[in-house]
Structure formats: C-alpha cells, structure tokens
Design a protein around this motif. Structure first.
Motif, PDB file in Angstrom:
ATOM      1  N   LEU B  62       0.823  -1.211   0.000  1.00  0.00           N
ATOM      2  CA  LEU B  62       0.000   0.000   0.000  1.00  0.00           C
ATOM      3  C   LEU B  62       0.855   1.257   0.000  1.00  0.00           C
ATOM      4  O   LEU B  62       0.585   2.206  -0.747  1.00  0.00           O
ATOM      5  N   VAL B  63       1.885   1.280   0.808  1.00  0.00           N
ATOM      6  CA  VAL B  63       2.755   2.456   0.877  1.00  0.00           C
ATOM      7  C   VAL B  63       3.363   2.739  -0.494  1.00  0.00           C
ATOM      8  O   VAL B  63       3.420   3.892  -0.936  1.00  0.00           O
ATOM      9  N   THR B  64       3.780   1.697  -1.166  1.00  0.00           N
ATOM     10  CA  THR B  64       4.385   1.871  -2.498  1.00  0.00           C
ATOM     11  C   THR B  64       3.369   2.422  -3.498  1.00  0.00           C
ATOM     12  O   THR B  64       3.687   3.317  -4.289  1.00  0.00           O
ATOM     13  N   VAL B  65       2.165   1.894  -3.446  1.00  0.00           N
ATOM     14  CA  VAL B  65       1.109   2.407  -4.313  1.00  0.00           C
ATOM     15  C   VAL B  65       0.838   3.883  -3.989  1.00  0.00           C
ATOM     16  O   VAL B  65       0.713   4.723  -4.886  1.00  0.00           O
ATOM     17  N   TYR B  66       0.764   4.169  -2.713  1.00  0.00           N
ATOM     18  CA  TYR B  66       0.509   5.531  -2.254  1.00  0.00           C
ATOM     19  C   TYR B  66       1.575   6.483  -2.771  1.00  0.00           C
ATOM     20  O   TYR B  66       1.271   7.547  -3.299  1.00  0.00           O
ATOM     21  N   VAL B 112      -4.832   7.232  -3.154  1.00  0.00           N
ATOM     22  CA  VAL B 112      -4.392   8.235  -2.184  1.00  0.00           C
ATOM     23  C   VAL B 112      -5.591   8.962  -1.569  1.00  0.00           C
ATOM     24  O   VAL B 112      -5.573   9.336  -0.400  1.00  0.00           O
ATOM     25  N   ILE B 113      -6.617   9.149  -2.368  1.00  0.00           N
ATOM     26  CA  ILE B 113      -7.813   9.824  -1.850  1.00  0.00           C
ATOM     27  C   ILE B 113      -8.727   8.854  -1.131  1.00  0.00           C
ATOM     28  O   ILE B 113      -9.226   9.120  -0.048  1.00  0.00           O
ATOM     29  N   ARG B 114      -8.903   7.691  -1.721  1.00  0.00           N
ATOM     30  CA  ARG B 114      -9.900   6.750  -1.192  1.00  0.00           C
ATOM     31  C   ARG B 114      -9.468   6.037   0.080  1.00  0.00           C
ATOM     32  O   ARG B 114     -10.263   5.815   0.986  1.00  0.00           O
ATOM     33  N   VAL B 115      -8.212   5.614   0.119  1.00  0.00           N
ATOM     34  CA  VAL B 115      -7.718   4.881   1.285  1.00  0.00           C
ATOM     35  C   VAL B 115      -7.141   5.871   2.290  1.00  0.00           C
ATOM     36  O   VAL B 115      -6.159   6.553   1.999  1.00  0.00           O
ATOM     37  N   LEU B 116      -7.756   5.934   3.451  1.00  0.00           N
ATOM     38  CA  LEU B 116      -7.290   6.875   4.466  1.00  0.00           C
ATOM     39  C   LEU B 116      -6.136   6.268   5.252  1.00  0.00           C
ATOM     40  O   LEU B 116      -6.085   5.050   5.451  1.00  0.00           O
ATOM     41  N   PRO B 117      -5.199   7.112   5.701  1.00  0.00           N
ATOM     42  CA  PRO B 117      -4.065   6.615   6.480  1.00  0.00           C
ATOM     43  C   PRO B 117      -4.475   5.707   7.631  1.00  0.00           C
ATOM     44  O   PRO B 117      -3.788   4.726   7.918  1.00  0.00           O
ATOM     45  N   ASP B 118      -5.592   5.995   8.261  1.00  0.00           N
ATOM     46  CA  ASP B 118      -6.037   5.173   9.392  1.00  0.00           C
ATOM     47  C   ASP B 118      -6.375   3.738   9.006  1.00  0.00           C
ATOM     48  O   ASP B 118      -6.471   2.869   9.864  1.00  0.00           O
ATOM     49  N   PRO B 121      -2.988   1.215  10.228  1.00  0.00           N
ATOM     50  CA  PRO B 121      -2.392   1.891  11.394  1.00  0.00           C
ATOM     51  C   PRO B 121      -0.874   1.774  11.460  1.00  0.00           C
ATOM     52  O   PRO B 121      -0.200   2.724  11.865  1.00  0.00           O
ATOM     53  N   ALA B 122      -0.342   0.644  11.040  1.00  0.00           N
ATOM     54  CA  ALA B 122       1.097   0.432  11.171  1.00  0.00           C
ATOM     55  C   ALA B 122       1.913   1.381  10.290  1.00  0.00           C
ATOM     56  O   ALA B 122       3.077   1.658  10.576  1.00  0.00           O
ATOM     57  N   VAL B 123       1.293   1.860   9.216  1.00  0.00           N
ATOM     58  CA  VAL B 123       2.022   2.767   8.319  1.00  0.00           C
ATOM     59  C   VAL B 123       1.307   4.118   8.203  1.00  0.00           C
ATOM     60  O   VAL B 123       1.545   4.878   7.266  1.00  0.00           O
ATOM     61  N   ARG B 124       0.451   4.382   9.163  1.00  0.00           N
ATOM     62  CA  ARG B 124      -0.381   5.577   9.124  1.00  0.00           C
ATOM     63  C   ARG B 124       0.440   6.860   8.924  1.00  0.00           C
ATOM     64  O   ARG B 124       0.132   7.680   8.057  1.00  0.00           O
ATOM     65  N   VAL B 125       1.483   6.985   9.698  1.00  0.00           N
ATOM     66  CA  VAL B 125       2.271   8.210   9.669  1.00  0.00           C
ATOM     67  C   VAL B 125       2.898   8.423   8.292  1.00  0.00           C
ATOM     68  O   VAL B 125       2.896   9.549   7.764  1.00  0.00           O
ATOM     69  N   LEU B 127       1.828   7.307   5.404  1.00  0.00           N
ATOM     70  CA  LEU B 127       0.794   7.651   4.429  1.00  0.00           C
ATOM     71  C   LEU B 127       0.375   9.113   4.581  1.00  0.00           C
ATOM     72  O   LEU B 127       0.240   9.841   3.587  1.00  0.00           O
ATOM     73  N   ALA B 128       0.203   9.528   5.807  1.00  0.00           N
ATOM     74  CA  ALA B 128      -0.216  10.908   6.059  1.00  0.00           C
ATOM     75  C   ALA B 128       0.834  11.886   5.550  1.00  0.00           C
ATOM     76  O   ALA B 128       0.511  12.933   4.977  1.00  0.00           O
ATOM     77  N   ALA B 129       2.098  11.548   5.741  1.00  0.00           N
ATOM     78  CA  ALA B 129       3.177  12.423   5.289  1.00  0.00           C
ATOM     79  C   ALA B 129       3.153  12.567   3.771  1.00  0.00           C
ATOM     80  O   ALA B 129       3.352  13.665   3.236  1.00  0.00           O
ATOM     81  N   LEU B 130       2.901  11.470   3.085  1.00  0.00           N
ATOM     82  CA  LEU B 130       2.835  11.515   1.626  1.00  0.00           C
ATOM     83  C   LEU B 130       1.699  12.421   1.157  1.00  0.00           C
ATOM     84  O   LEU B 130       1.860  13.237   0.249  1.00  0.00           O
ATOM     85  N   ARG B 131       0.556  12.266   1.796  1.00  0.00           N
ATOM     86  CA  ARG B 131      -0.581  13.125   1.491  1.00  0.00           C
ATOM     87  C   ARG B 131      -0.247  14.590   1.678  1.00  0.00           C
ATOM     88  O   ARG B 131      -0.482  15.428   0.812  1.00  0.00           O
TER      89      ARG B 131
END
Lengths: 197, 197
Positions: B62-66, B112-118, B121-125, B127-131
């Motif tokens: 997911l992080v890579t896709v994000y 990036v829009i549809r999947v929320l960082p929450d 949880p393990a990679v939340r931070v 994902l949020a930073a990328l956003r």
DNA sequence: TGTTAAAACAAACAGTCGTTTGTTTTCTAT
DNA sequence: ATAGAAAACAAACGACTGTTTGTTTTAACA
C-alpha cells in the motif's frame, strides 16, 4: 450474593440500545471492516453469538446505525434551520448543525459520513437512499438563496457538502470549533459572492 | 546493456510493476480492507505467497502504491500549473489536473484519496506524510491569490480540497467531466473573474 | 554447457471472520 | 409455584486472512 432485588425490571430491550451505541462508536472510530462482531460483543460484555438475537447480521446492524444517524442529524438540522428566516442564515445554521453533529455530537451521524455505502455491498442501496434522504435538505436551502445567474446551484451544494463531509478527515479536537469552521466556510463562499453587491 | 560487466543479471522485474498496477486498481475499486492478497495474486496470475518476494507485506504494498500515486498526481499538477501565469488560472489548472487524475486517469492517485491513512495503522504516519507533501502545493496556490481581507485562506484551501476529494464519492462517468466540475466549483468561488473571460 | 541468483510454486501456519446451533439462565405473567 | 418467553451462554462451523517455509522452475552469465 446480592440482596433480593424487588425492582420489577421492565425487561425492555435495553441491551439492544447499548449494542447500537457501541456499534456506532466502534464503526466511527475504526470503520466498518475494521470492527468485528467480537469487538462489539466484548465492548458491551456479551458473547459474539448473542448479538444475533438482536440483529440478523452485521450488515443489518450497520443499516440500523445508519438510519439512526440520519434521523439524528436531520432532526438537529431541521431544528437549527427553523430558527432562522433569511436564506443565507438558514444555510449557515444548517452547516453549523451538520458539522457539530458530524464532528462532535453523534457517533451515529459520524458513521453516516465515514462509512460509505460501498463498504457493505449487500445493503448498499439502502444506505445510499438514507444518505440521499438527508442531503435533499441542502437542495432546498440552496434553492432559496438569492444568487447571481452564473452560480450553479447544483455545484454550490456539492462544493459545500463535500467540504463539510471531508472535514472529518482533517478535523482534530482542540482546534477551531465546528461552528467556527462552518462560519469560515460560508464566509469564503458568501464573502466572495457578496463583494459585488 | 551491462556489456562486459561482471555484475549479475539485470533481470528487470517487470512483474513487480504488474503487481503494483493490479494492487492499485483493486485498492481503488474495493478499498484496502476489502482487497486480499489472494485477490491481487489471482488477478496477476500468481500464488499469494509469491507476492512476498516483491513486497514485504500488504502494508508495504500500500505504501508503495501511495507513493506512486502522490508522485503521479503531483507531476500532473505541476505541469498544469506551469502553463499558467495568473494566480486564479493557476488554481483552476491545478483543480482540473487534480480532478482528472483522481477521478479518471490514475488508479494510484485514486488510492491516495480513497484509502485513508487510518486504514493501515502500522504505516499511518508514512501515508499521512505523503498526502501532506502533495497538499502543500495548494497552500502556495492559495497564497498567491488576490483576495479580500475577510477571506480566510486556510479555510479556502480546505473548502476547495475537501470538495474536490469528496467528489470521488458522487462522481459517475458519463456526467459532467472532471474539467467541467472543477470549473464549476471555481466559478462558484470566484464567480466574478470567471464571468469576465 | 554448468552455475547461480531471481522468481515462482506448493502447502501449510496460526489466527480471525461472520454466523449457527443447542443449551441454559433470567425474568414476567399466571 | 410454575409455565413460557426473552436473552443470554458455550461451542463450534467453514471460510478467509496475512504470512512463512521449503522446494522447484526460469533465465542470464561463465
């Protein structure tokens, strides 16, 4: 051993309400998929199977929460709007009520925004219908506004409602209040429009 | 290439890209939780375990896709803005690029829009930073606008970006195009200037 | 060709999921 | 006191989850 209880015990379905409250809280905190029936059961202090005495399925539990959410937010909105006469003030009251309910007051209402109908394909249509039923109100509110001809009322509604709903993504307690946020949004909208009057 | 080099086989890993494309498509279609590693594997025609040669975990996938999603949408936005001089036109170009990418062009950006960082949880931070890294651009665009004093730029940005992102919820192909939607939104906001063209 | 690393398979792990079933407890009404 | 319904427990069902392990195939280089 407890003393002999003489309370008649109305034997009403009070744990059903507790179940709904808990499900609403967990659905809004973690989303629909991330909340299991076991999570809900253990939070109310019963076994997972026991939930099925009250609700036929997890999807039905969601629908019930959804319906209650729409009912609560609609009620608050209608009450807020009823207190105002001028269309822009009515819209502002509506937005404030919407945001307060959706960000702070009601777990039920928050579920309506956070959990998308697609999350439960089997009941998707019913969830979408409940949502629409609520959003109808904004059509009327926007229709009542006195606006320049070049403003598309359809997109004004989508703009506003989208911004309000998305605020759930970035809102954190401790910052500006829902009331302030709603007012700022309308200031941006109405302000830019009003400068040419 | 690698003519007379003694380094081991280049062996470009092309199935990794295929894997990413498929994951992006499924994540945007059904969301993160509703997409299993088995779904992804069978869609690309390999066994579930084989994915773990390319990615350490579902979260990492997911992080890579994000990351790719942010990269793609940022690229398109920058290119669109670079072609304009006037601040409002730059903002319009940005909104059009944003909506086109997020509604039509890129599965990656849609995730990036549809999947929320929450949702992870393990990679939340991360994902949020990328956003955030992407949304920064809108701060600059709004800062450049010539606006009346009573317009709060912070909330103008949140209003606009919220409306744009939420459009993913109601957008259906066959209706107004992403370009039209973006223009209508800005027309509502900036009606006067839009009228003058 | 034989060697070697990349990349896949095959099969299972331990856990969780929503749900069902049969039984037992708890309370209300008689 | 007792019948009967309401509401819970206890235990399991089969399916599915992300992931790990050991083995085999594939392809580029010597």
């Amino acid at each position: 051993m407890a003393a002999h209880s003489t309370t008649p015990a109305p034997r009403q379905d009070n744990r059903r309400q507790q179940l709904l409250d808990t499900a609403a809280r967990l659905f809004r905190q973690h989303g629909y998929h991330a909340t299991s029936m076991r999570d809900i059961a253990s939070a109310v202090g019963m076994l997972p199977g026991s939930i099925y005495y009250h609700f036929a399925s997890k999807d039905e539990l969601l629908v019930t929460v959804y319906r209650e959410g729409v009912s609560r937010i609609a009620e608050r909105l209608d009450a807020a709007v009823a207190g105002k006469k001028e269309p822009w003030q009515q819209l502002e009251a509506a937005c404030i009520a919407h945001l307060q309910t959706v960000l702070d007051h009601s777990d039920y209402a928050q579920v309506v925004i956070r959990v998308l109908p697609d999350d439960a394909p089997a009941v998707r249509v019913r969830l979408a219908a409940l949502r629409d039923q609520y959003e109808e109100r904004f059509k009327d509110l926007v229709a009542a506004l006195d606006l320049p001809a070049y403003v598309d009322r359809h997109y004004l509604r989508l703009l506003l409602l989208g911004a309000l709903n998305w605020s759930q993504v970035w809102y954190r307690r401790g910052g500006d209040s829902p009331r302030t946020i709603a007012k700022r949004f309308l200031q941006v909208l109405h302000g830019i429009q009003a400068q040419q009057r």
